[in-house]
Scaffold this motif. Structure first.
Motif, mmCIF file in Angstrom:
data_model
loop_
_atom_site.group_PDB
_atom_site.id
_atom_site.type_symbol
_atom_site.label_atom_id
_atom_site.label_comp_id
_atom_site.label_asym_id
_atom_site.label_seq_id
_atom_site.Cartn_x
_atom_site.Cartn_y
_atom_site.Cartn_z
ATOM 1 N N LEU A 47 0.834 -1.205 0.000
ATOM 2 C CA LEU A 47 0.000 0.000 0.000
ATOM 3 C C LEU A 47 0.867 1.252 0.000
ATOM 4 O O LEU A 47 0.582 2.219 -0.722
ATOM 5 C CB LEU A 47 -0.936 0.011 1.214
ATOM 6 C CG LEU A 47 -2.085 -0.992 1.210
ATOM 7 C CD1 LEU A 47 -2.787 -1.006 2.570
ATOM 8 C CD2 LEU A 47 -3.072 -0.672 0.090
ATOM 9 N N ASP A 48 1.919 1.239 0.792
ATOM 10 C CA ASP A 48 2.806 2.391 0.886
ATOM 11 C C ASP A 48 3.485 2.674 -0.456
ATOM 12 O O ASP A 48 3.484 3.803 -0.933
ATOM 13 C CB ASP A 48 3.842 2.154 1.978
ATOM 14 C CG ASP A 48 4.730 3.359 2.214
ATOM 15 O OD1 ASP A 48 4.193 4.464 2.408
ATOM 16 O OD2 ASP A 48 5.959 3.198 2.197
ATOM 17 N N ASP A 86 -9.419 -7.603 -3.254
ATOM 18 C CA ASP A 86 -10.617 -8.258 -2.717
ATOM 19 C C ASP A 86 -11.120 -7.551 -1.455
ATOM 20 O O ASP A 86 -12.322 -7.569 -1.171
ATOM 21 C CB ASP A 86 -10.343 -9.729 -2.407
ATOM 22 C CG ASP A 86 -10.157 -10.579 -3.658
ATOM 23 O OD1 ASP A 86 -10.480 -10.103 -4.779
ATOM 24 O OD2 ASP A 86 -9.663 -11.720 -3.526
ATOM 25 N N ARG A 87 -10.213 -6.932 -0.710
ATOM 26 C CA ARG A 87 -10.594 -6.194 0.506
ATOM 27 C C ARG A 87 -11.020 -4.759 0.187
ATOM 28 O O ARG A 87 -11.376 -4.000 1.090
ATOM 29 C CB ARG A 87 -9.425 -6.159 1.484
ATOM 30 C CG ARG A 87 -9.139 -7.498 2.118
ATOM 31 C CD ARG A 87 -7.938 -7.480 3.028
ATOM 32 N NE ARG A 87 -8.046 -6.534 4.130
ATOM 33 C CZ ARG A 87 -7.062 -6.271 4.989
ATOM 34 N NH1 ARG A 87 -5.900 -6.900 4.871
ATOM 35 N NH2 ARG A 87 -7.232 -5.401 5.952
ATOM 36 N N ALA A 109 -10.296 3.845 0.485
ATOM 37 C CA ALA A 109 -10.288 3.011 1.698
ATOM 38 C C ALA A 109 -8.864 2.555 2.017
ATOM 39 O O ALA A 109 -8.460 2.527 3.188
ATOM 40 C CB ALA A 109 -11.200 1.804 1.518
ATOM 41 N N GLY A 110 -8.093 2.232 0.985
ATOM 42 C CA GLY A 110 -6.700 1.833 1.192
ATOM 43 C C GLY A 110 -5.848 2.981 1.713
ATOM 44 O O GLY A 110 -5.005 2.786 2.597
ATOM 45 N N LEU A 111 -6.068 4.169 1.173
ATOM 46 C CA LEU A 111 -5.328 5.349 1.646
ATOM 47 C C LEU A 111 -5.681 5.675 3.095
ATOM 48 O O LEU A 111 -4.808 6.042 3.885
ATOM 49 C CB LEU A 111 -5.612 6.554 0.744
ATOM 50 C CG LEU A 111 -5.032 6.480 -0.668
ATOM 51 C CD1 LEU A 111 -5.555 7.644 -1.519
ATOM 52 C CD2 LEU A 111 -3.513 6.462 -0.642
ATOM 53 N N LYS A 112 -6.956 5.507 3.432
ATOM 54 C CA LYS A 112 -7.394 5.765 4.812
ATOM 55 C C LYS A 112 -6.736 4.769 5.770
ATOM 56 O O LYS A 112 -6.198 5.158 6.816
ATOM 57 C CB LYS A 112 -8.913 5.665 4.900
ATOM 58 C CG LYS A 112 -9.491 5.939 6.282
ATOM 59 C CD LYS A 112 -11.022 5.890 6.244
ATOM 60 C CE LYS A 112 -11.630 6.254 7.563
ATOM 61 N NZ LYS A 112 -11.717 5.155 8.507
ATOM 62 N N LEU A 113 -6.752 3.489 5.407
ATOM 63 C CA LEU A 113 -6.138 2.470 6.254
ATOM 64 C C LEU A 113 -4.626 2.694 6.366
ATOM 65 O O LEU A 113 -4.056 2.579 7.451
ATOM 66 C CB LEU A 113 -6.422 1.071 5.703
ATOM 67 C CG LEU A 113 -5.854 -0.099 6.500
ATOM 68 C CD1 LEU A 113 -6.364 -0.090 7.945
ATOM 69 C CD2 LEU A 113 -6.186 -1.416 5.809
ATOM 70 N N LEU A 114 -3.997 3.053 5.264
ATOM 71 C CA LEU A 114 -2.560 3.334 5.282
ATOM 72 C C LEU A 114 -2.253 4.499 6.216
ATOM 73 O O LEU A 114 -1.312 4.433 7.015
ATOM 74 C CB LEU A 114 -2.065 3.637 3.866
ATOM 75 C CG LEU A 114 -0.581 3.938 3.711
ATOM 76 C CD1 LEU A 114 0.267 2.745 4.138
ATOM 77 C CD2 LEU A 114 -0.280 4.326 2.265
#
Length: 157
Positions: A47-48, A86-87, A109-114
């Protein structure tokens, strides 16, 4: 050099120390990321890396560059991308100029989780380095790690 050569023995000991330091750091970060964000170290790293690519010509990383950045084979990287897709944390789409190319972007959503996981990663890294610095065999390596700057060329910049 022979197996009893002092230089070879020192090299092997240095490699063992480096491997030990890496393993301890990775395990500490893994536990923290899993417990707080349901992310593995590899997932966080992917993600990073993908969040740092930019838009525009040449702005997206090829899968080989991504695999090199997260230190995985291309097939393992593809499986990791699929799990995160998938997530709902990543999305893939065809390159608009070359229909053979597939881009991977981090979703909102990925940026938020990161963003939520970054302080956990950073704190766990600091904790692991501080703990390793107490070990006389690892302390010199910790000092070297702390003195390094990130190689931006490795991220395709």
């Amino acid at each position: 050099m022979t197996a009893t050569d002092p230089a070879l023995i020192a090299l092997a000991q240095g490699w063992c120390a480096l491997s030990l330091l890496h393993g301890r750091i990775e395990a500490h970060i893994e536990r923290a990321l899993q417990a707080r964000h349901d992310l593995s170290v590899r997932e966080y790293s992917l993600l990073d890396v993908l969040s740092r690519q930019h838009d525009g010509d040449g702005g997206h990383l090829q899968m080989k560059q991504v695999a090199d950045a997260v230190v995985l084979s291309q097939s393992a990287t593809t499986r990791l991308v699929t799990r995160l897709e998938d997530r709902g944390l990543l999305e893939r789409y065809l390159c608009p100029t070359d229909r053979r190319g597939i881009y991977t972007n981090v979703t909102d959503a990925g940026l938020k989780l990161l963003a939520e996981a970054r302080p956990t990663n950073d704190a766990a890294l600091r904790e692991a380095l501080d703990e390793a610095a107490k070990n006389p065999e690892l302390a010199p390596l910790v000092r070297v790690v702390e003195s390094l700057k990130a190689p931006t060329a490795a991220l395709g910049a």
